[in-house]
Design a protein around this motif. Structure first.
Motif, PDB file in Angstrom:
ATOM      1  N   VAL A 379       0.858  -1.192   0.000  1.00  0.00           N
ATOM      2  CA  VAL A 379       0.000   0.000   0.000  1.00  0.00           C
ATOM      3  C   VAL A 379       0.891   1.239   0.000  1.00  0.00           C
ATOM      4  CG1 VAL A 379      -1.775   1.283   1.256  1.00  0.00           C
ATOM      5  CG2 VAL A 379      -1.794  -1.235   1.263  1.00  0.00           C
ATOM      6  N   PRO A 380       0.775   2.115  -0.993  1.00  0.00           N
ATOM      7  CA  PRO A 380       1.603   3.330  -1.010  1.00  0.00           C
ATOM      8  C   PRO A 380       1.320   4.222   0.194  1.00  0.00           C
ATOM      9  CG  PRO A 380       0.629   2.920  -3.175  1.00  0.00           C
ATOM     10  CD  PRO A 380      -0.048   1.988  -2.216  1.00  0.00           C
ATOM     11  N   LEU A 381       2.371   4.815   0.721  1.00  0.00           N
ATOM     12  CA  LEU A 381       2.230   5.717   1.867  1.00  0.00           C
ATOM     13  C   LEU A 381       1.966   7.135   1.362  1.00  0.00           C
ATOM     14  CD1 LEU A 381       4.987   4.299   4.228  1.00  0.00           C
ATOM     15  CD2 LEU A 381       2.510   4.127   4.519  1.00  0.00           C
ATOM     16  N   ASP A 382       0.736   7.359   0.925  1.00  0.00           N
ATOM     17  CA  ASP A 382       0.298   8.694   0.520  1.00  0.00           C
ATOM     18  C   ASP A 382      -1.164   8.852   0.907  1.00  0.00           C
ATOM     19  OD1 ASP A 382      -1.405   7.609  -1.548  1.00  0.00           O
ATOM     20  OD2 ASP A 382       0.328   7.460  -2.858  1.00  0.00           O
ATOM     21  N   ARG A 383      -1.690  10.069   0.738  1.00  0.00           N
ATOM     22  CA  ARG A 383      -3.038  10.349   1.227  1.00  0.00           C
ATOM     23  C   ARG A 383      -4.142   9.849   0.303  1.00  0.00           C
ATOM     24  NH1 ARG A 383      -5.792  11.150   4.177  1.00  0.00           N
ATOM     25  NH2 ARG A 383      -6.353  13.259   4.759  1.00  0.00           N
ATOM     26  N   ALA A 384      -3.768   9.257  -0.822  1.00  0.00           N
ATOM     27  CA  ALA A 384      -4.768   8.593  -1.645  1.00  0.00           C
ATOM     28  C   ALA A 384      -5.047   7.181  -1.147  1.00  0.00           C
ATOM     29  CB  ALA A 384      -4.310   8.541  -3.109  1.00  0.00           C
ATOM     30  N   ASP A 412      -3.308  15.072  13.382  1.00  0.00           N
ATOM     31  CA  ASP A 412      -2.145  15.752  12.799  1.00  0.00           C
ATOM     32  C   ASP A 412      -1.535  14.876  11.704  1.00  0.00           C
ATOM     33  OD1 ASP A 412       0.126  17.189  12.217  1.00  0.00           O
ATOM     34  OD2 ASP A 412       0.693  17.530  14.303  1.00  0.00           O
ATOM     35  N   TRP A 413      -2.059  15.039  10.483  1.00  0.00           N
ATOM     36  CA  TRP A 413      -1.611  14.203   9.362  1.00  0.00           C
ATOM     37  C   TRP A 413      -0.150  14.448   9.012  1.00  0.00           C
ATOM     38  CZ3 TRP A 413      -4.020  10.063   7.656  1.00  0.00           C
ATOM     39  CH2 TRP A 413      -5.403   9.951   7.798  1.00  0.00           C
ATOM     40  N   ALA A 414       0.316  15.680   9.115  1.00  0.00           N
ATOM     41  CA  ALA A 414       1.710  15.969   8.763  1.00  0.00           C
ATOM     42  C   ALA A 414       2.650  15.253   9.719  1.00  0.00           C
ATOM     43  CB  ALA A 414       1.965  17.473   8.790  1.00  0.00           C
ATOM     44  N   GLY A 421       7.680   7.845   8.118  1.00  0.00           N
ATOM     45  CA  GLY A 421       8.922   7.880   7.338  1.00  0.00           C
ATOM     46  C   GLY A 421       8.712   8.420   5.938  1.00  0.00           C
ATOM     47  N   HIS A 422       7.555   9.013   5.680  1.00  0.00           N
ATOM     48  CA  HIS A 422       7.241   9.608   4.376  1.00  0.00           C
ATOM     49  C   HIS A 422       6.687  11.004   4.590  1.00  0.00           C
ATOM     50  CE1 HIS A 422       7.584   6.264   1.326  1.00  0.00           C
ATOM     51  NE2 HIS A 422       7.759   5.622   2.463  1.00  0.00           N
ATOM     52  N   PRO A 423       7.521  11.944   5.021  1.00  0.00           N
ATOM     53  CA  PRO A 423       7.015  13.282   5.292  1.00  0.00           C
ATOM     54  C   PRO A 423       6.405  13.927   4.057  1.00  0.00           C
ATOM     55  CG  PRO A 423       9.427  13.253   5.288  1.00  0.00           C
ATOM     56  CD  PRO A 423       8.974  11.829   5.252  1.00  0.00           C
TER      57      PRO A 423
END
Length: 643
Positions: A379-384, A412-414, A421-423
């Motif tokens: 699963v990609p570590l992004d907000r999609a 706090d999503w950021a 580990g994926h800022p």
């Protein structure tokens, strides 16, 4: 109650914010820069606790923030997270919610009428009263005064150390047992995780400016030797880890959700599957419980409750309970398509409780779990793909209004993606035609109301937020944009529960216009403006793919699920209508692409998993960031391009 502006307010002192007069409810007294650091030094000296230990414990609880005297989601106050049972509430959205967690209109659910009895309040949620006894400070002081709160935490650590028979030593390593006990955990693994994270922070050191402008520094102490033998003297239970799907560095136990037959050929409370062989896992869904850990765990063990989720996470110490195997489908997201392709994590807490905050301990275990699951299932570590429950779309037009809003604007999503580990960061230059929402969480304090259930019209106390408001024009007093799904005939609200006109950290949108310090994005079929000054940006450039309607089409429909075409269904499996939502995606507008999907439907309406069927078609979809929630468009309806 509906409002179109925040001008109707509770009586309070008035301050000017962005041209509007907004209320400033009473908060804890502001302190001069450096006073927080001095408070740690003074409390450490007064109670013979190593300053590094006091700083490390506080960092794992609150990251040294005061949170304006507001309670955390486990009723903890101040930098030391002193817990006060008086701040507990009795809500739980698994009992009171209107959303069908299964989200499959081919098999609608009805919730049982009985409300579960409240769980007994554990001692871990009553440390403020002990701190008051040890320090002589009042409960009000310990809640509202950061310095008093820090003294209370130091007194507790010293008391724990004495009760263990350990020395009040200058050696931080000797305090491992007291630190583990401070977690409040009843499980040995949870206490060990908490202590290990505290000592890892002490070893590496850290510094930050807190939510109220205090710079605090914890100097690194490399090579620190932990005396973890003290852990054995705490007498904590050893949870059952057999079969759990968790990384070894977190505290995790198996508390299974029941899979059993119910009367009238019904069953509960999840579906057996064989993921990812049968269905690719695409999403990890972040929830908050709108309740507490104990009652929520009790709920998921009730087969008559039409709700389940894979993991529960406890706020005070980050402990995890797994209930459903990741290969199986939990009933958690309110959208059957998303359920079939996701893993659900429920975090103890509430989205609205006066800006209630989540502990660092829970953020860290959650991030470790998500990293583990994302790597395991690709699963990609992004907000999609790492989405909130509030980002899950309604299945059809009639279900849009009832979808949940958690984890809400105070998650706090950021910070969470930093821990993953994926800022989150920008890509591209100032003319890039898509942006990622990325405000400074602590400085971004939008107006909300509805945090106080006893006074729902009152303004929430100012608090950091991951969300920004979206307006119809580039000015601070312009009306909010509208959401015809949430409010068919009315305006969007400034309620903490209403995200109709909000964008949130990590989401990507196509730029529609720019004007001075304002940026417009395409949002729910309209142009939506937000304040984005160069001196304190709330969004950053973010290159990526976008879609727009094919030439000749005035508009294209959007969908809440990516189901297959009718021809894909085998005999005996009813066709699931591809029903558009009530929104319009007109020609000339663009929306960012999160992922590509091929139509899929998981048919599961019986207890016997051998009768379950995965239907796959050829119909291709794009997931787009259409509003606050993600939605889908058919690939045949749009043109893809890059920004």
């Amino acid at each position: 109650m509906r409002r179109s502006s925040p001008l109707r307010m509770a009586a309070a002192a008035i301050v000017a914010v962005g041209g509007l007069s907004l209320p400033q409810p009473a908060t804890a007294a502001q302190t001069a820069p450096g006073e927080r650091q001095a408070a740690f030094a003074e409390a450490a000296k007064a109670y013979n606790v190593p300053e590094s230990v006091l700083l490390g414990v506080s960092y794992l609880e609150s990251r040294w923030d005061a949170n304006a005297g507001l309670p955390s989601n486990s009723a903890g106050y101040g930098p030391m997270h002193l817990t006060d049972a008086a701040a507990l509430t009795t809500e739980n959205h698994h009992v009171d919610g209107v959303e069908d967690p299964r989200g499959d209109d081919s098999r609608p659910l009805s919730a049982p009428e009985e409300t579960p009895a409240p769980a007994e309040i554990p001692m871990s949620l009553r440390t403020l009263e002990k701190a008051a006894e040890l320090t002589g400070a009042s409960r009000d002081e310990l809640r509202a005064d950061p310095a008093a709160n820090i003294r209370g935490g130091a007194a507790l650590l010293a008391d724990y150390q004495k009760r263990l028979g350990a020395p009040l030593s200058d050696d931080p390593g000797q305090w491992y047992g007291a630190v583990a006990r401070y977690s409040g955990a009843t499980e040995a693994d949870a206490a060990k995780f908490f202590a290990d994270e505290v000592y890892a922070t002490i070893e590496t050191g850290t510094e930050r400016v807190t939510d109220d402008g205090q710079k605090v520094v914890l100097k690194a102490a490399p090579g620190l030797r932990k005396m973890d033998s003290w852990l054995n003297k705490l007498g904590l239970r050893r949870p059952v880890r057999d079969g759990v799907e968790c990384p070894p560095t977190v505290s995790c136990e198996w508390i299974p959700a029941p899979y059993q037959a119910l009367p009238d050929d019904d069953y509960g409370n999840h579906d057996k599957s064989n993921r990812p062989v049968n269905q690719q896992i695409e999403y990890i869904v972040i929830h908050d419980m709108e309740g507490y850990f104990g009652p929520s765990v009790n709920l998921v063990q009730d087969p008559a409750r039409p709700a389940s989720w894979h993991y529960s996470l406890r706020s005070v110490d980050g402990h995890i309970a797994q209930h459903v195997k990741t290969k199986d489908v939990a009933w958690q997201a309110g959208n059957w398509y998303v359920n079939a392709k996701s893993i659900g994590l429920e975090h103890e807490g509430f989205l609205r409780t006066g800006g209630a905050w989540y502990t660092e301990a829970m953020y860290r275990t959650s991030a470790k779990l998500v990293r583990y699951l994302a790597k395991r299932y690709g699963v990609p570590l992004d907000r999609a793909h790492i989405i909130g429950h509030d980002n899950v779309p309604g299945t059809i037009a009639s279900t849009v209004r009832g979808m949940h809003e958690d984890p809400g604007p105070f998650w706090d999503w950021a910070h969470y993606f930093q821990l993953l580990g994926h800022p989150l960061h920008g890509t591209g230059g100032p003319t890039t035609e898509s942006v990622m929402i990325l405000p400074d969480y602590d400085k971004n304090q939008p107006y909300y109301y509805g945090c106080d259930k006893d006074n729902p019209e009152a303004a929430c106390l100012p608090h950091g937020s991951a969300s920004i408001w979206l307006r119809t024009e580039p000015r601070e007093d312009a009306p909010l944009v509208k959401d015809v799904g949430k409010h068919p005939t009315g305006d969007s609200l400034y309620s903490v529960y209403d995200h109709s006109a909000r964008a949130v950290t990590g989401q990507r949108y196509a730029v529609a216009d720019r004007q001075g310090d304002w940026t417009a994005i395409w949002y729910l079929g309209q142009k939506a403006w937000f304040h984005n000054p160069a001196s304190q940006p709330t969004a950053v450039p973010s290159k990526g793919l976008v879609v727009t309607p094919k030439p000749g089409l005035a508009s294209v429909p959007v969908y809440g699920r990516a189901y297959p075409e009718a021809e894909a269904y085998p005999a005996g499996v009813p066709y699931q209508t591809i029903s558009p939502l009530q929104y319009t995606f007109p020609a000339g507008q663009r929306y960012t692409v999160g992922l590509t999907a091929v139509g899929e439907y998981y048919r599961a309406v019986t207890l016997d998993p051998s009768q379950h069927t995965v239907v796959r078609g050829n119909l291709k979809y794009y997931q787009i960031q259409f509003g606050h929630r993600v939605m889908f468009v058919k690939a045949d309806d749009v043109v893809v391009s890059a920004t």
